[in-house]
Design an enzyme around this catalytic site. Structure first.
Site, PDB file in Angstrom:
ATOM      1  N   CYS A  31       0.832  -1.192   0.000  1.00 39.38           N
ATOM      2  CA  CYS A  31       0.000   0.000   0.000  1.00 39.38           C
ATOM      3  C   CYS A  31       0.872   1.250   0.000  1.00 39.38           C
ATOM      4  O   CYS A  31       2.073   1.184   0.225  1.00 39.38           O
ATOM      5  CB  CYS A  31      -0.905  -0.011   1.222  1.00 39.38           C
ATOM      6  SG  CYS A  31       0.032  -0.013   2.765  1.00 39.38           S
ATOM      7  N   TYR A 172      -5.492 -13.507  -3.872  1.00 41.40           N
ATOM      8  CA  TYR A 172      -5.025 -13.002  -2.579  1.00 41.40           C
ATOM      9  C   TYR A 172      -5.667 -13.778  -1.431  1.00 41.40           C
ATOM     10  O   TYR A 172      -6.890 -13.818  -1.305  1.00 41.40           O
ATOM     11  CB  TYR A 172      -5.370 -11.521  -2.488  1.00 41.40           C
ATOM     12  CG  TYR A 172      -4.769 -10.756  -1.337  1.00 41.40           C
ATOM     13  CD1 TYR A 172      -3.533 -11.084  -0.793  1.00 41.40           C
ATOM     14  CD2 TYR A 172      -5.440  -9.650  -0.810  1.00 41.40           C
ATOM     15  CE1 TYR A 172      -2.988 -10.344   0.241  1.00 41.40           C
ATOM     16  CE2 TYR A 172      -4.900  -8.896   0.220  1.00 41.40           C
ATOM     17  CZ  TYR A 172      -3.672  -9.255   0.750  1.00 41.40           C
ATOM     18  OH  TYR A 172      -3.132  -8.518   1.775  1.00 41.40           O
ATOM     19  N   HIS A 175      -2.800 -11.900   5.017  1.00 40.46           N
ATOM     20  CA  HIS A 175      -2.847 -10.696   5.857  1.00 40.46           C
ATOM     21  C   HIS A 175      -4.173 -10.479   6.568  1.00 40.46           C
ATOM     22  O   HIS A 175      -4.372  -9.442   7.200  1.00 40.46           O
ATOM     23  CB  HIS A 175      -2.510  -9.448   5.026  1.00 40.46           C
ATOM     24  CG  HIS A 175      -1.144  -9.483   4.444  1.00 40.46           C
ATOM     25  ND1 HIS A 175      -0.890  -9.273   3.105  1.00 40.46           N
ATOM     26  CD2 HIS A 175       0.072  -9.732   5.006  1.00 40.46           C
ATOM     27  CE1 HIS A 175       0.412  -9.382   2.874  1.00 40.46           C
ATOM     28  NE2 HIS A 175       1.018  -9.659   4.023  1.00 40.46           N
ATOM     29  N   ASP A 267       3.585  -9.524   9.361  1.00 40.83           N
ATOM     30  CA  ASP A 267       4.337  -9.581   8.109  1.00 40.83           C
ATOM     31  C   ASP A 267       5.247  -8.363   7.953  1.00 40.83           C
ATOM     32  O   ASP A 267       6.281  -8.450   7.298  1.00 40.83           O
ATOM     33  CB  ASP A 267       3.355  -9.654   6.935  1.00 40.83           C
ATOM     34  CG  ASP A 267       4.022 -10.088   5.646  1.00 40.83           C
ATOM     35  OD1 ASP A 267       4.864 -11.001   5.691  1.00 40.83           O
ATOM     36  OD2 ASP A 267       3.703  -9.513   4.592  1.00 40.83           O
TER      37      ASP A 267
END
Length: 687
Positions: A31, A172, A175, A267
């Site tokens: 991001c 995906y 997370h 992460d």
């Protein structure tokens, strides 16, 4: 300089399904706080990285459908064909530098409340939304028709992504941000149909969407699966053995496995809590399960460690998010034999705070981050000088170092005067605190660059007053003399000095200088709410003191939620035996104790202690600047005097570095008056 042959392996091409990466440097999806709001800025940022030698550049998550969005956060959107042009601008910028473009398609499901679209969130089970905002919203359990719709939406998004020019299309499942991961998880998936219960059932959606994506785009675009290998929750969450089973069962289905930890705070752990390559223990062995290439992260900045990842069979591709922000040209520097020029990530997560605050990401090491398009700043280059002016920089902290370095790179003659006997300012002091050693890289890189410049002279042990500055004859003076922590309690809670009749007071400056509390019992009042309060408490405990941590917030170091470490800081303090009192402020102090006031009710209580440590606000050390401004009639040949960094207004180290770069960028630039000093992307007005 030529590349060291030891690093040749990092520049080998890697085949990823129908496409080939030119080397092993892989910028994983990350991001940036700009997303759909600032598409040109994102395209320029990714394009610069491609010019810096990264073989693969990926987007942040791109929402695939309007029924799943994560307002207030600003990511990308691929809801319909109208989103294709801005995404293609990014892929075109990446392709222009002979790199591959990847896109992370995301359906957040129970991770988003759909505050913008007002759609009902969907998930595997009837459960509350899984965000830290604790929104009073629940996700509806998807029925089989919802699942068929999701598969269709994802397939359509993959086709659009291919039309937008992307070479690698992501599925995906990591997370905690993806409904696919929620289906994999026993915690979120309590279904009893063919999508719940057994591992084979829980992974059914992952398998189906991966196969759908392969069918849709797999002839010319690669399909990657990004999966969380461990949630660090033991048997109650996804764990390595279970995820290895998933990967083993789907080993050859995707073209690439992108392996991560979950959630995001695990992460992207800060350097306070992990070293480089900290994820190695979790991803070791994944390559034995598949013949397809594997990429993973670890805040890699050392080329030797990168080589070991490949030669040891741990990873095929060196994944990076934060290191690619700190130095977009890291691959080129390794390729050109310029290892010492690598601007290493310090792991502070100030970049993450941009996304968390819905603002363009910043970087402590790379002040050009977020300014590539809107201000035209480049992470490596800066325009040459436009005059023979000489500049005096007073203060060798992060702002002064960056100003001297950038001015020197432009070709100006610069003198850097530092009052102390070492460079670095607050960075030199703070990097000696527990867990902050990596932050010394801010100083080390800049000092290393300055040492290569014959036109920048450094003078240590040179405390200057106004008379001396006026005598030197420099045409331009930059005052970067930093700040000091206040000892009167003024900050967010107290806007005037806190009453104190006899309590010994210390500040972080005192602790960093080696001054120790005289007594055993110490109250630390943190009204700063960033990292310093927690670190000072840790320092005091290690010195043998009994510490009570008091904060007006409802948790310790509350702003560090934005750097993904608040929970880790509070857990560490609890484990160290620190007593924590939240929602209270030190109202007054006297010899022997302090009065605490509840921030909600105003009720007070007393707490016995021997010493008080105040981590509150800071005061700019602007005396030299003010003296010079007051004597403007004596300036003679001096044309300008500027204050920058903490001397101007105390803030983060990232802000100080930015201030130094900004001074150098704007030096001798035309006066733009009241104009907005950067470009903006304006929305199209529709009827």
């Amino acid at each position: 300089m030529a590349r060291d042959p030891r690093y040749d392996i990092l520049f080998e091409p890697v085949k990823i399904g129908p496409v080939t990466a030119k080397n092993r440097f892989y910028q994983v999806p990350h991001c940036n706080g700009q997303g759909y709001r600032d598409p040109s800025a994102v395209a320029k940022m990714r394009g610069n990285k491609a010019a810096g030698g990264w073989g693969v550049l990926c987007t942040e998550q791109a929402e695939i459908h309007h029924t799943s969005e994560i307002t207030p956060f600003i990511e990308l959107r691929l809801w319909d064909d109208r989103d294709i042009p801005q995404l293609q601008k990014m892929s075109d910028a990446i392709h222009a530098e002979n790199a591959l473009a990847g896109i992370e398609l995301a359906y957040n499901g129970p991770n988003g409340s759909n505050l913008y679209t007002r759609e009902v969130p969907l998930g595997p089970s009837h459960l509350p939304i899984a965000t830290f905002y604790y929104d009073p919203v629940q996700a509806r359990a998807m029925d089989l028709s919802d699942i068929r719709n999701l598969r269709r939406w994802h397939k359509n998004a993959a086709i659009r992504a291919k039309r937008a020019g992307f070479d690698i299309i992501y599925v995906y499942a990591a997370h905690g941000f993806s409904v696919i991961q929620h289906f994999l998880s026993r915690r979120y998936n309590t279904r009893t149909d063919e999508y719940g219960g057994s591992l084979e059932n829980r992974m059914r959606l992952l398998r189906e969407i991966t196969e759908d994506t392969k069918d849709a785009v797999g002839d010319t675009a690669a399909v990657a699966v990004r999966i969380a290998v461990d949630e660090l929750m033991g048997e109650s969450g996804l764990h390595k053995a279970e995820v290895e089973d998933i990967i083993g069962r789907m080993a050859e289905t995707p073209d690439l496995w992108d392996v991560t930890l979950s959630d995001w705070s695990n992460d992207s752990r800060t350097s306070r809590f992990t070293e480089e390559a900290a994820e190695e223990e979790f991803v070791r062995g994944i390559k034995k399960l598949t013949t397809k290439p594997v990429v993973g992260v670890g805040r890699f900045t050392s080329p030797d460690l990168m080589v070991r990842q490949v030669k040891s069979g741990i990873l095929d591709l060196i994944g990076a998010a934060r290191p690619s922000i700190a130095d977009p040209f890291l691959p080129n520097k390794i390729n050109e034999g310029r290892i010492d020029d690598i601007r290493e990530c310090i792991g502070c997560n100030i970049c993450v705070s941009g996304d968390m605050t819905m603002s363009p990401s910043r970087c402590t090491q790379n002040p050009a981050m977020g300014e590539e398009w809107r201000k035209g700043w480049h992470p490596e280059f800066i325009r040459l000088r436009e005059s023979d002016a000489r500049v005096l920089v007073v203060g060798g902290g992060p702002a002064g170092l960056e100003a001297a370095r950038a001015l020197g790179q432009r070709g100006y003659d610069v003198a850097l005067a530092e009052a102390g006997t070492e460079l670095g300012g607050r960075v030199a002091r703070e990097c000696r605190l527990p867990t902050l050693s990596a932050w010394g890289r801010v100083r080390d890189w800049r000092v290393g660059q300055i040492n290569k410049m014959a036109n920048v002279s450094v003078y240590l042990d040179s405390k200057l007053d106004a008379d001396q500055v006026l005598e030197f004859g420099f045409e331009h003076v930059v005052v970067a003399t930093g700040s000091n922590w206040r000892r009167d309690g003024v900050a967010h809670f107290h806007l005037a000095a806190m009453p104190n009749t006899g309590m010994p007071v210390l500040t972080p400056d005192d602790l960093m200088a080696g001054t120790k509390p005289k007594g055993k019992r110490v109250v630390l009042f943190d009204d700063d709410h960033y990292y310093m309060g927690g670190i000072c408490a840790e320092l005091l405990v290690k010195a043998g003191h009994q510490v009570t941590f008091v904060t007006p917030a409802t948790e310790v170091s509350t702003w560090t939620r934005n750097t993904l470490e608040q929970d880790k800081i509070q857990a560490k303090l609890i484990n160290m035996g620190v007593e924590i009192i939240v929602s209270h402020a030190v109202a007054s102090a006297e010899a022997g104790g302090v009065a605490l006031a509840c921030t909600f009710t105003g009720r007070t209580m007393t707490l016995a202690c021997d010493d008080l440590v105040l981590v509150t606000a800071r005061l700019p050390q602007d005396h030299l600047y003010l003296d010079l401004k007051a004597r403007e009639s004596d300036w003679g040949d001096i044309k300008s005097v500027r204050g920058i960094g903490d001397c101007w207004a105390p803030s983060t180290i990232a802000a100080a570095v930015y201030a130094g770069r900004r001074y150098a960028e704007e030096f001798d630039a035309p006066d733009i008056g009241d104009a907005v000093p950067f470009k903006r992307e304006l929305a199209e007005l529709l009827p």
